[in-house]
Design an enzyme around this catalytic site. Structure first.
Site, short mmCIF file in Angstrom:
data_model
loop_
_atom_site.label_atom_id
_atom_site.label_comp_id
_atom_site.label_asym_id
_atom_site.label_seq_id
_atom_site.Cartn_x
_atom_site.Cartn_y
_atom_site.Cartn_z
N HIS A 11 0.81 -1.21 0.00
CA HIS A 11 0.00 0.00 0.00
C HIS A 11 0.85 1.26 0.00
O HIS A 11 2.05 1.24 0.27
CB HIS A 11 -0.94 0.00 1.20
CG HIS A 11 -0.26 0.08 2.54
ND1 HIS A 11 0.11 1.27 3.11
CD2 HIS A 11 0.11 -0.89 3.41
CE1 HIS A 11 0.68 1.04 4.28
NE2 HIS A 11 0.70 -0.27 4.50
N CYS A 31 3.10 -4.81 6.88
CA CYS A 31 2.71 -4.53 5.51
C CYS A 31 3.88 -3.94 4.72
O CYS A 31 4.89 -3.54 5.28
CB CYS A 31 1.51 -3.59 5.46
SG CYS A 31 -0.03 -4.36 5.99
#
Length: 261
Positions: A175, A191
């Protein structure tokens, strides 16, 4: 096309810049501000009704920027190859070329390993901390247990790619981020973070589903020993609830304008 060896990537690190100059106010006879220059591909962009600021060059030094050339890794074509030890993500194409993006990854013991499938992608996604994040770091995530809607306040930035194993959501994402310092370092809860300019560029190049390989330490050392272990480990960044959930923050945000909702 240049071969994507370690040294050729370093040689490609020089990029042209684009300057934007403010207009002169002749009546006041003042000097205009100095031109603002950005590394090519990292200037301000308009997206979904937002104007995203350019990335200052201090965060794009050396290999910490997008580069394209021939791929010399071990992943199959039409895959994403993530090296959490050298802090890179490769989009490997069918013709043997690849684009390499700098990334920020999880702190020690918090990164996903092995293979996964990117099953779908989202523009300007909302974010909710996982139960594991709330349990292990309540001081960081506790105020946000109700989640943040998609938009400029969302920690997932401009785009998110969702990783699965079989039918199971891993809760790991690739992301965007506004935490520029984290790119090229280890600082997330697991992440894989990218500059917003880079995650938008990647989003526009790929389609779901797509296989994702997360390199082991052994593979990283085989393929890219020169960059193995680059970057530092950052402490978790604690953002106050007021900064993301306060009345002023909410008032200054608005939903993105999505053309493919």
């Amino acid at each position: 096309m240049t071969k994507l060896t370690r040294r050729s990537f370093a040689a490609m690190a020089m990029a042209s810049t684009a300057a934007a100059c403010a207009p002169r106010v002749a009546e006041m006879e003042i000097e205009p501000p100095a031109p603002v220059s950005f590394v090519e591909g990292y200037g301000p962009i308009e997206d979904s009704g937002y104007i995203l600021p350019g990335i200052p060059s201090e965060y794009l030094q050396g290999v910490n920027r997008r580069m394209t050339g021939w791929y010399n890794g071990e992943a199959e074509p039409n895959t994403l190859d993530v090296d959490p030890y050298a802090k890179f993500l490769y989009h490997v194409r069918e013709d043997g070329s690849a684009t390499r993006y700098p990334v920020g990854v999880g702190r020690a013991g918090r990164s996903i390993r092995g293979t996964a499938t990117m099953k779908f992608m989202r523009k300007w996604p909302g974010w909710t901390p996982t139960q594991n994040m709330l349990r292990t770091e309540p001081e960081v995530y506790g105020d946000f247990r109700a989640g943040i809607p998609g938009g400029l306040r969302s920690p997932l930035g401009a785009r998110a790619l969702y990783l699965f194993r079989g039918s199971r959501d891993t809760y790991y994402r690739i992301h965007g981020t506004n935490d520029l310092e984290s790119i090229g370092n280890s600082g997330s809860a697991g992440c894989i973070r990218m500059f917003n300019q880079d995650v938008i560029h990647l989003y526009n190049q790929i389609e779901a589903p797509m296989q994702v390989l997360i390199r082991s330490p052994e593979e990283s050392q085989r393929v890219d020993p020169e960059n193995f272990g680059r970057g530092i480990e950052l402490p978790p960044k604690i953002i106050s609830a007021e900064e993301l959930l306060g009345e002023e923050a909410v008032a200054n945000d608005r939903a993105p304008i999505l053309d493919d909702a």
